[in-house]
Design a protein around this motif. Structure first.
Motif, short mmCIF file in Angstrom:
data_model
loop_
_atom_site.label_atom_id
_atom_site.label_comp_id
_atom_site.label_asym_id
_atom_site.label_seq_id
_atom_site.Cartn_x
_atom_site.Cartn_y
_atom_site.Cartn_z
N THR A 143 4.91 -14.00 -28.50
CA THR A 143 3.73 -14.87 -28.69
C THR A 143 3.51 -15.21 -30.16
O THR A 143 2.84 -16.17 -30.48
CB THR A 143 2.48 -14.20 -28.12
N GLN A 187 11.43 -9.69 -15.78
CA GLN A 187 11.61 -11.13 -15.60
C GLN A 187 13.03 -11.45 -15.13
O GLN A 187 13.22 -12.36 -14.31
CB GLN A 187 11.29 -11.84 -16.92
N ALA A 232 0.35 -9.05 -17.18
CA ALA A 232 -0.71 -9.91 -17.70
C ALA A 232 -2.02 -9.65 -16.95
O ALA A 232 -3.10 -9.86 -17.50
CB ALA A 232 -0.31 -11.38 -17.58
N SER A 269 9.72 -5.61 -24.53
CA SER A 269 8.49 -6.33 -24.20
C SER A 269 8.56 -7.75 -24.74
O SER A 269 9.08 -8.00 -25.83
CB SER A 269 7.28 -5.61 -24.79
N THR A 270 8.02 -8.69 -23.98
CA THR A 270 7.98 -10.08 -24.43
C THR A 270 6.70 -10.43 -25.18
O THR A 270 6.53 -11.56 -25.61
CB THR A 270 8.13 -11.03 -23.23
N VAL A 271 5.81 -9.46 -25.35
CA VAL A 271 4.55 -9.72 -26.06
C VAL A 271 4.79 -10.22 -27.48
O VAL A 271 4.11 -11.15 -27.94
CB VAL A 271 3.66 -8.46 -26.04
N ARG A 287 4.70 -9.95 -15.38
CA ARG A 287 5.26 -8.81 -16.11
C ARG A 287 5.75 -9.24 -17.49
O ARG A 287 6.44 -10.24 -17.61
CB ARG A 287 6.39 -8.16 -15.32
N ARG A 288 5.42 -8.44 -18.50
CA ARG A 288 5.71 -8.82 -19.88
C ARG A 288 6.89 -8.04 -20.45
O ARG A 288 6.79 -7.44 -21.53
CB ARG A 288 4.47 -8.60 -20.73
N ASP A 289 8.00 -8.02 -19.75
CA ASP A 289 9.21 -7.42 -20.30
C ASP A 289 10.42 -8.18 -19.76
O ASP A 289 10.38 -8.77 -18.67
CB ASP A 289 9.30 -5.94 -19.96
N GLY A 323 7.35 -3.36 -18.94
CA GLY A 323 6.24 -3.85 -19.73
C GLY A 323 4.97 -4.01 -18.91
O GLY A 323 4.99 -4.12 -17.70
N SER A 324 3.85 -4.01 -19.60
CA SER A 324 2.57 -4.16 -18.92
C SER A 324 2.45 -5.54 -18.33
O SER A 324 3.11 -6.49 -18.76
CB SER A 324 1.43 -3.91 -19.92
#
Length: 230
Positions: free
Chosen positions: A226, A165, A106, A221-223, A159-161, A103-104
């Motif tokens: 949100t 993490q 932050a 992805s953890t986006v 990192r957004r995945d 993932g992309s």
């Protein structure tokens, strides 16, 4: 006559053991930075396996030089669990999910690297200022362990995945393992193995999280998380 040539005292020159252990500790930190910059999830998992292999190697070196045979068992368990089992589980989950790209972040890669460098330097010099001595490993290794922990935190935060993490959390445990080899390499084997089984529990938790999250969002992805904010 002028002063004779400068002769270094024997205690001033680093021993082979100190040189080998410091080299392995530096390689551990470099692999952590490589994880932070890796674009592919599989690359992060491979780098984690390499880092875990270095931890096992360091435990074997300490066991041989400091006459601590129980560390051979710890190195073997670490090799089986962190170098083989954990990467295999995560790779299997990635294959099932069909995900390759991490993932992309932050923040940008360059900014994340600079932040990690600053934190790594801060951790290293703060631990060095405490003047903690150990009969098992050089003091520099303790500072490097703190640097690894702080860089792992950066990886987990920016990192957004889920995979990045998880790898960040697992590699943080490698930093803690390095610190334990510095300050408590002689503690009972059962306590050290218990820490490894705590890691196994974390692997199960992250594995379930990856499966459930991918099933609901078709992404790692953890986006999308949100959107859960009330």
């Amino acid at each position: 006559m002028g002063p004779g040539p400068l002769v270094l005292a024997a205690g001033d020159a680093p021993t082979t053991f100190e040189g080998a252990t410091n080299t392995v500790a530096v390689l551990l930190l470099l692999t952590e930075f490589a994880m932070l910059r890796a674009a592919l999830s599989r690359s992060q998992v491979r780098l984690y396996a390499v880092q875990s292999l270095l931890v096992s190697l360091l435990a074997a070196i300490v066991a041989a030089d400091r006459d601590l045979p129980e560390l051979y068992a710890l190195a073997a368990v670490s090799l089986a669990l962190k170098v083989i089992a954990v990467p295999w589980v995560i790779t299997r989950l990635l294959r099932d999910a069909g995900a390759e790209i991490a993932g992309s972040g932050a923040i940008g890669v360059a900014s994340a690297t600079l932040l990690a460098l600053a934190l790594a330097g801060f951790g290293f010099f703060v631990l060095g200022s405490l003047d903690i001595s150990s009969p098992f490993l050089p003091q520099a290794a303790l500072g490097l362990s703190m640097s690894i922990v702080l860089v792992a935190f950066v990886l987990m935060i920016v990192r957004r995945d889920v995979v990045s993490q998880a790898v960040g959390f697992f590699s943080l445990e490698n930093g803690v393992s390095l610190a334990s080899l510095v300050v408590a390499a002689g503690m009972p084997l059962i306590i050290e193995v218990a820490f490894l089984f705590d890691l196994l529990v974390a692997v199960v938790v992250f594995g379930v999280l990856m499966r459930v999250h991918h099933h609901r969002t078709a992404s790692l992805s953890t986006v999308p998380l949100t959107k859960l904010r009330g």
